[in-house]
Design a protein around this motif. Structure first.
Motif, mmCIF file in Angstrom:
data_model
loop_
_atom_site.group_PDB
_atom_site.id
_atom_site.type_symbol
_atom_site.label_atom_id
_atom_site.label_comp_id
_atom_site.label_asym_id
_atom_site.label_seq_id
_atom_site.Cartn_x
_atom_site.Cartn_y
_atom_site.Cartn_z
ATOM 1 N N ASN A 459 76.769 -33.620 85.007
ATOM 2 C CA ASN A 459 78.124 -33.276 85.454
ATOM 3 C C ASN A 459 78.408 -33.838 86.839
ATOM 4 O O ASN A 459 79.523 -34.305 87.118
ATOM 5 C CB ASN A 459 78.315 -31.759 85.451
ATOM 6 C CG ASN A 459 78.294 -31.178 84.046
ATOM 7 O OD1 ASN A 459 78.597 -31.864 83.077
ATOM 8 N ND2 ASN A 459 77.931 -29.904 83.939
ATOM 9 N N GLN A 460 77.418 -33.801 87.720
ATOM 10 C CA GLN A 460 77.609 -34.330 89.064
ATOM 11 C C GLN A 460 77.828 -35.839 89.027
ATOM 12 O O GLN A 460 78.677 -36.380 89.756
ATOM 13 C CB GLN A 460 76.391 -33.989 89.926
ATOM 14 C CG GLN A 460 76.525 -34.416 91.373
ATOM 15 C CD GLN A 460 77.664 -33.700 92.088
ATOM 16 O OE1 GLN A 460 77.901 -32.517 91.853
ATOM 17 N NE2 GLN A 460 78.366 -34.421 92.956
ATOM 18 N N THR A 461 77.101 -36.519 88.156
ATOM 19 C CA THR A 461 77.265 -37.979 88.032
ATOM 20 C C THR A 461 78.667 -38.317 87.524
ATOM 21 O O THR A 461 79.321 -39.235 88.044
ATOM 22 C CB THR A 461 76.206 -38.546 87.077
ATOM 23 O OG1 THR A 461 74.905 -38.221 87.574
ATOM 24 C CG2 THR A 461 76.349 -40.054 86.956
ATOM 25 N N GLN A 462 79.125 -37.578 86.531
ATOM 26 C CA GLN A 462 80.476 -37.811 86.011
ATOM 27 C C GLN A 462 81.532 -37.528 87.068
ATOM 28 O O GLN A 462 82.536 -38.240 87.174
ATOM 29 C CB GLN A 462 80.701 -36.955 84.773
ATOM 30 C CG GLN A 462 79.845 -37.339 83.573
ATOM 31 C CD GLN A 462 80.058 -36.424 82.387
ATOM 32 O OE1 GLN A 462 80.716 -35.386 82.493
ATOM 33 N NE2 GLN A 462 79.504 -36.806 81.240
ATOM 34 N N TYR A 463 81.321 -36.484 87.874
ATOM 35 C CA TYR A 463 82.273 -36.157 88.938
ATOM 36 C C TYR A 463 82.327 -37.268 89.986
ATOM 37 O O TYR A 463 83.417 -37.648 90.456
ATOM 38 C CB TYR A 463 81.874 -34.838 89.591
ATOM 39 C CG TYR A 463 82.740 -34.462 90.768
ATOM 40 C CD1 TYR A 463 84.007 -33.903 90.595
ATOM 41 C CD2 TYR A 463 82.288 -34.679 92.085
ATOM 42 C CE1 TYR A 463 84.793 -33.564 91.677
ATOM 43 C CE2 TYR A 463 83.069 -34.337 93.163
ATOM 44 C CZ TYR A 463 84.321 -33.792 92.955
ATOM 45 O OH TYR A 463 85.103 -33.452 94.036
ATOM 46 N N ASP A 464 81.166 -37.804 90.353
ATOM 47 C CA ASP A 464 81.123 -38.880 91.343
ATOM 48 C C ASP A 464 81.829 -40.132 90.820
ATOM 49 O O ASP A 464 82.564 -40.805 91.570
ATOM 50 C CB ASP A 464 79.674 -39.198 91.708
ATOM 51 C CG ASP A 464 78.997 -38.052 92.424
ATOM 52 O OD1 ASP A 464 79.720 -37.199 92.974
ATOM 53 O OD2 ASP A 464 77.739 -37.990 92.404
#
Length: 469
Positions: A459-464
């Protein structure tokens, strides 16, 4: 000045004061400061008169508008500051025919809500005080509507006022008609009672057909066919959902094309009534959630619901605390294996057993959309755990699984532990009160934590990436 002259001067002053006292009728000297009336320059007849400034003519005009607002509402013609002045002082008791489609100011409707209800949580109404007022106002009218006694105009008259602001209706009770007690003579009591016993008054409730198709923005309907707080007046017919009630409700649901969520709780919905409701919901253009919790639905009703899964866009189905057994769960599993829209299924507190549990586990192998599955309290044992373990190896979409209050046993826990070691999508698995061993419970918890960490990183990668775009 000599002593003689000074003495004569004192005598003259004394004589002057004596003559003045005789003229005033008092021997005591007059103190003008002690009389407030003599100290005022103007003596008004109004005892409340003061030196306060006269209000501005603008203020007097605005006060006149407020006082006569019901007969001649003037609002949009005013300048913004004058409009705010009027809205802050308008009484909340004004008729809705005047204020409903004229006033959009949220502060006014907040005052209306707080003056009428003690608890006001506007967050559940999309933070709109006006929507909150009209939704709760219409709910109150429906909840205290008495068939054959209350005029339908009480509902129809308010529809033009609230139709644009009602998105949800949570009807927590529906009153039956007033039942008049029959009086018989002592001689013919038994004969009359037997003849008229089958011809009692109707116990049908509010007919939603007169309302739902007139609410163009209605998205959610929650209904309970029962009476709150009946106390010592308890009778079983106060909690009766009749066939005519069911037919009228089903037709009303079909006419409401914007409806997305329908819930009917604690209303004794059995298989036949479930079939009637489902038959009118087939191919519904917007229905996304269906909730039949705490009713009497069995296998036949479950098979009817499977038709709806194949001919609708349902995303959430709740049938907890019903009477669905193995055959009904097998029918649901067959529909689930082909379904591509359902994301949440709640079968808690039914009786599906291992027959239904194994069928649902096999359906998970083919299903690619279900995210939440609740199977708590369904008399499932080790065979279901084995089937679920095999499904977890191949399924990569299920994220939440609830198996509480089932007798999976120690061996069932070990099998689930093996399946979880090959699964990377499940982030929650509730296995309380399932008699699994502590070692298996610990290993399953560790596997879930690893999946949660992996999901958080993803999720953090997608947000970035979205932030960079």
């Amino acid at each position: 000045m000599t002593t003689t002259n000074f003495t004569e001067e004192l005598k003259f002053s004394s004589m002057s004061r004596s003559q003045s006292s005789r003229r005033t009728g008092s021997l005591r000297p007059v103190n003008a400061a002690a009389d407030a009336r003599k100290m005022r320059s103007i003596i008004a007849e109004d005892p409340e008169w003061s030196l306060e400034l006269v209000p501005l003519l603008t203020t007097l005009c605005l006060q006149h508008i407020i006082k006569n607002f019901e007969g001649k509402p003037i609002l949009d013609e005013l300048e913004p500051n004058y409009k705010a002045y009027v809205l802050q002082r308008l009484p909340t008791s004004l008729p809705l025919t005047v204020t409903a489609n004229l006033i959009s100011d949220e502060s006014y409707w907040k005052r209306c809500c707080e003056s009428r209800w003690a608890v006001c949580d506007v967050s559940t109404y999309d933070n709109s005080w006006k929507c909150m007022f009209f939704e709760r106002h219409l709910e109150n009218i429906i909840e205290f509507f008495i068939p054959d006694s209350t005029d339908t105009k009480t509902v129809l008259d308010v529809v033009p006022l609230c139709r644009n602001y009602v998105k949800r209706l949570k009807v927590s009770q529906l009153l039956p008609p007033i039942k008049e007690s029959l009086r018989f003579d002592e001689d013919d009591r038994s004969d009359s009672a037997s003849d008229t016993g089958s011809e009692g008054p109707s116990i049908d409730h509010f007919d939603f057909r007169i309302l739902l198709d007139k609410l163009p923005n209605l998205e959610e309907l929650n209904v309970v066919y029962g009476v709150k707080g009946c106390g010592m007046n308890f009778e079983w017919n106060l909690f009766e959902f009749t066939f005519r009630d069911c037919e009228s409700l089903a037709k009303a649901l079909k006419s409401c094309k914007t409806l997305q969520v329908f819930r009917i709780h604690r209303s004794k919905v059995d298989d036949e009534k479930c079939c009637i409701l489902v038959s009118q919901l087939l191919d519904h253009p917007s229905l996304q959630e269906l909730d039949f919790s705490h009713n009497h639905i069995g296998d036949r009703g479950a098979r009817a619901i499977t038709k709806l899964l194949n001919r609708s866009q349902l995303k959430r189905l709740v049938v907890c605390n019903n009477q669905i057994r193995g055959p009904g769960a097998q029918a649901l599993a067959h529909a689930l294996s082909k379904n591509t829209t359902l994301m949440s299924l709640n079968l808690r507190l039914n009786r599906i057993g291992d027959e239904g549990g194994q069928a649902l586990a096999q359906a998970l192998v083919k299903n690619n959309t279900l995210v939440n599955l609740h199977l708590g309290g369904n008399n499932m044992t080790e065979p279901t755990a084995v089937a679920l373990s095999q499904a977890l190896v191949e399924n990569c979409t299920l994220k939440n699984l609830n198996l509480t209050n089932n007798r999976l046993g120690v061996d069932g826990g070990k099998v689930l532990e093996e399946g979880m070691s090959h699964n990377s999508s499940l982030v929650e698995c509730d296995i309380r009160l399932t008699d699994v061993g502590q070692d298996s419970e610990y290993c399953i918890t560790q596997a879930l934590r690893a999946n949660q960490s992996q999901a958080a990183r993803k999720n953090q990668t997608q947000y970035d990436l979205s932030a960079k775009v």
